[in-house]
Motif scaffolding. Structure first.
Motif, PDB file in Angstrom:
ATOM      1  N   VAL A   9       0.867  -1.177   0.000  1.00 31.98           N
ATOM      2  CA  VAL A   9       0.000   0.000   0.000  1.00 31.98           C
ATOM      3  C   VAL A   9       0.910   1.236   0.000  1.00 31.98           C
ATOM      4  CG1 VAL A   9      -1.848   1.210   1.210  1.00 31.98           C
ATOM      5  CG2 VAL A   9      -1.726  -1.293   1.302  1.00 31.98           C
ATOM      6  N   ALA A  17      -7.431   1.655  -2.536  1.00 33.81           N
ATOM      7  CA  ALA A  17      -7.522   0.521  -1.598  1.00 33.81           C
ATOM      8  C   ALA A  17      -8.729   0.708  -0.675  1.00 33.81           C
ATOM      9  CB  ALA A  17      -6.236   0.426  -0.789  1.00 33.81           C
ATOM     10  N   ILE A  18      -8.882   1.910  -0.156  1.00 31.46           N
ATOM     11  CA  ILE A  18      -9.982   2.189   0.779  1.00 31.46           C
ATOM     12  C   ILE A  18     -11.338   2.115   0.077  1.00 31.46           C
ATOM     13  CG2 ILE A  18     -11.004   4.040   2.190  1.00 31.46           C
ATOM     14  CD1 ILE A  18      -8.085   4.786   2.931  1.00 31.46           C
ATOM     15  N   VAL A  33     -11.457  -2.360   4.205  1.00 33.48           N
ATOM     16  CA  VAL A  33     -10.000  -2.237   4.064  1.00 33.48           C
ATOM     17  C   VAL A  33      -9.456  -1.151   4.996  1.00 33.48           C
ATOM     18  CG1 VAL A  33      -8.149  -1.629   2.457  1.00 33.48           C
ATOM     19  CG2 VAL A  33     -10.023  -3.129   1.702  1.00 33.48           C
ATOM     20  N   SER A  36      -8.663  -2.503   8.335  1.00 34.26           N
ATOM     21  CA  SER A  36      -7.475  -3.370   8.311  1.00 34.26           C
ATOM     22  C   SER A  36      -6.202  -2.531   8.263  1.00 34.26           C
ATOM     23  CB  SER A  36      -7.530  -4.301   7.095  1.00 34.26           C
ATOM     24  OG  SER A  36      -8.663  -5.120   7.175  1.00 34.26           O
ATOM     25  N   LEU A  37      -6.223  -1.454   7.478  1.00 37.99           N
ATOM     26  CA  LEU A  37      -5.024  -0.612   7.382  1.00 37.99           C
ATOM     27  C   LEU A  37      -4.735   0.072   8.719  1.00 37.99           C
ATOM     28  CD1 LEU A  37      -5.407   0.919   3.802  1.00 37.99           C
ATOM     29  CD2 LEU A  37      -3.999  -1.010   4.533  1.00 37.99           C
ATOM     30  N   PRO A  49      -0.089  -6.211   5.125  1.00 33.47           N
ATOM     31  CA  PRO A  49      -1.167  -5.854   4.206  1.00 33.47           C
ATOM     32  C   PRO A  49      -0.649  -5.715   2.774  1.00 33.47           C
ATOM     33  CG  PRO A  49      -0.434  -3.917   5.433  1.00 33.47           C
ATOM     34  CD  PRO A  49       0.466  -5.037   5.845  1.00 33.47           C
ATOM     35  N   LEU A  51      -2.015  -5.286  -1.567  1.00 33.25           N
ATOM     36  CA  LEU A  51      -3.074  -5.147  -2.562  1.00 33.25           C
ATOM     37  C   LEU A  51      -2.853  -6.175  -3.659  1.00 33.25           C
ATOM     38  CD1 LEU A  51      -3.146  -1.262  -2.788  1.00 33.25           C
ATOM     39  CD2 LEU A  51      -4.622  -2.779  -1.452  1.00 33.25           C
ATOM     40  N   PHE A  61      -7.668  -7.166  -1.689  1.00 28.34           N
ATOM     41  CA  PHE A  61      -6.802  -6.816  -0.559  1.00 28.34           C
ATOM     42  C   PHE A  61      -6.635  -8.055   0.308  1.00 28.34           C
ATOM     43  CE2 PHE A  61      -6.627  -5.657   3.959  1.00 28.34           C
ATOM     44  CZ  PHE A  61      -5.502  -4.841   3.972  1.00 28.34           C
ATOM     45  N   ARG A  85      -7.200 -10.892   6.855  1.00 31.23           N
ATOM     46  CA  ARG A  85      -8.289 -10.318   6.051  1.00 31.23           C
ATOM     47  C   ARG A  85      -8.121 -10.721   4.596  1.00 31.23           C
ATOM     48  NH1 ARG A  85      -9.312  -6.240   9.817  1.00 31.23           N
ATOM     49  NH2 ARG A  85     -10.044  -7.522  11.514  1.00 31.23           N
ATOM     50  N   ASN A  87     -10.268  -9.580   0.997  1.00 30.83           N
ATOM     51  CA  ASN A  87     -11.410  -8.893   0.362  1.00 30.83           C
ATOM     52  C   ASN A  87     -11.175  -8.917  -1.151  1.00 30.83           C
ATOM     53  OD1 ASN A  87     -10.435  -7.672   2.910  1.00 30.83           O
ATOM     54  ND2 ASN A  87     -12.191  -6.316   2.801  1.00 30.83           N
TER      55      ASN A  87
END
Ligand code: COA
Length: 163
Positions: A9, A17-18, A33, A36-37, A49, A51, A61, A85, A87
Motif C-alpha cells: 500500500v 484501496a480504501i 480495508v 485493516s489498514l 497488508p 493489494l 486486498f 483479512r 477482500n
C-alpha cells in the motif's frame, strides 16, 4: 493470471484501496480495508497488508498476520500466523484472485520458516467457508469469538478437496 501480483500500500494507491468493496451481502464477513489498514498501522510487526493487482486493476486486498496468540492468557496457546483479512472486489470474484492471495500468504509464511496457516471465518450464507475448505483448510475444532478456526498444514501432501 499472467500479471497478477501483490503490491504494498502506497500514497499513490491508498485511496483506491480504501474504496475497494466486497458485495454488500458479504460485508458482514470481512472488515472494510480502511479498518485493516488502521490495525496494520498499530501492529506493524504483526500485519502484512498487500493489494492484489491484475495488470493495472486493483482487484483485492489481503492481510496476513504473524506470530499472534489468540488467547494471551492461555500459556499453551501457541503463536499463529495466517490470513487476517481477504477482500476480493465485487465483480472480480470467482476468477482465482482469492486463491492467488491465499497461496501468496502461504509462501510468505513458508519463507518465515513456518508450516501452519491459520484463518478464522464466520459461518453463514454467502460466507467464505466453502472457499477455505476448497483450498485445503480444515476446521481445528476451536472457535475464536464467534468465528470458527481453520488451519492448513503446508507440510501435508496437497490433495484436492472433494467437490
Ligand atoms: C471468499 C473470497 C475471498 C473468495 O475469493 P475468489 O477470488 O472469489 O475465489 P477464487 O476464484 O480464487 O476461488 C478459488 C476456489 O474456491 C471456490 N470458491 C470460491 N468461493 C467459494 C465459496 N463461497 N464456496 C465454495 N467454494 C468457493 C472457487 O469455485 C474456486 O474453486 P476451483 O479452484 O475448484 O475452481 C471472496 O468471495 C470474498 O472476498 N468474499 C467476501 C469477503 C470474505 O468473506 N472474505 C473472507 C473473510 S475470512
Amino acid at each position: 493470471m499472467a500479471d497478477v501480483r501483490l503490491e504494498k500500500v502506497t500514497p499513490g494507491n491508498v485511496d483506491a484501496a480504501i474504496a475497494l468493496r466486497v458485495r454488500s451481502d458479504q460485508e458482514r464477513f470481512v472488515s472494510p480495508v480502511v479498518n485493516s489498514l488502521a490495525e496494520a498501522y498499530v501492529r506493524p510487526e504483526k500485519a502484512w497488508p498487500r493489494l492484489i493487482f491484475d495488470g493495472e486493476d486493483l482487484v483485492g486486498f489481503v492481510m496476513a498476520f504473524f506470530d499472534i496468540r489468540f488467547d494471551p492468557d492461555d500459556p499453551d496457546d501457541r503463536p499463529r500466523s495466517g490470513l487476517w483479512r481477504l477482500n476480493i472486489a465485487e465483480g472480480r470474484q470467482g476468477r482465482g484472485y482469492g486463491r492467488f492471495a491465499v497461496e501468496s500468504v502461504c509462501e510468505e509464511i513458508r519463507r518465515r520458516g513456518q508450516s501452519r496457516v491459520t484463518v478464522t471465518w464466520a459461518e453463514g450464507e454467502g460466507g467464505p467457508e466453502g472457499f477455505y475448505l476448497r483450498l485445503g483448510f480444515r476446521r481445528t475444532g476451536e472457535t475464536s469469538g464467534d468465528q470458527v478456526v481453520g488451519e492448513l498444514d503446508l507440510k501435508a501432501k496437497r490433495r484436492p478437496a472433494p467437490s
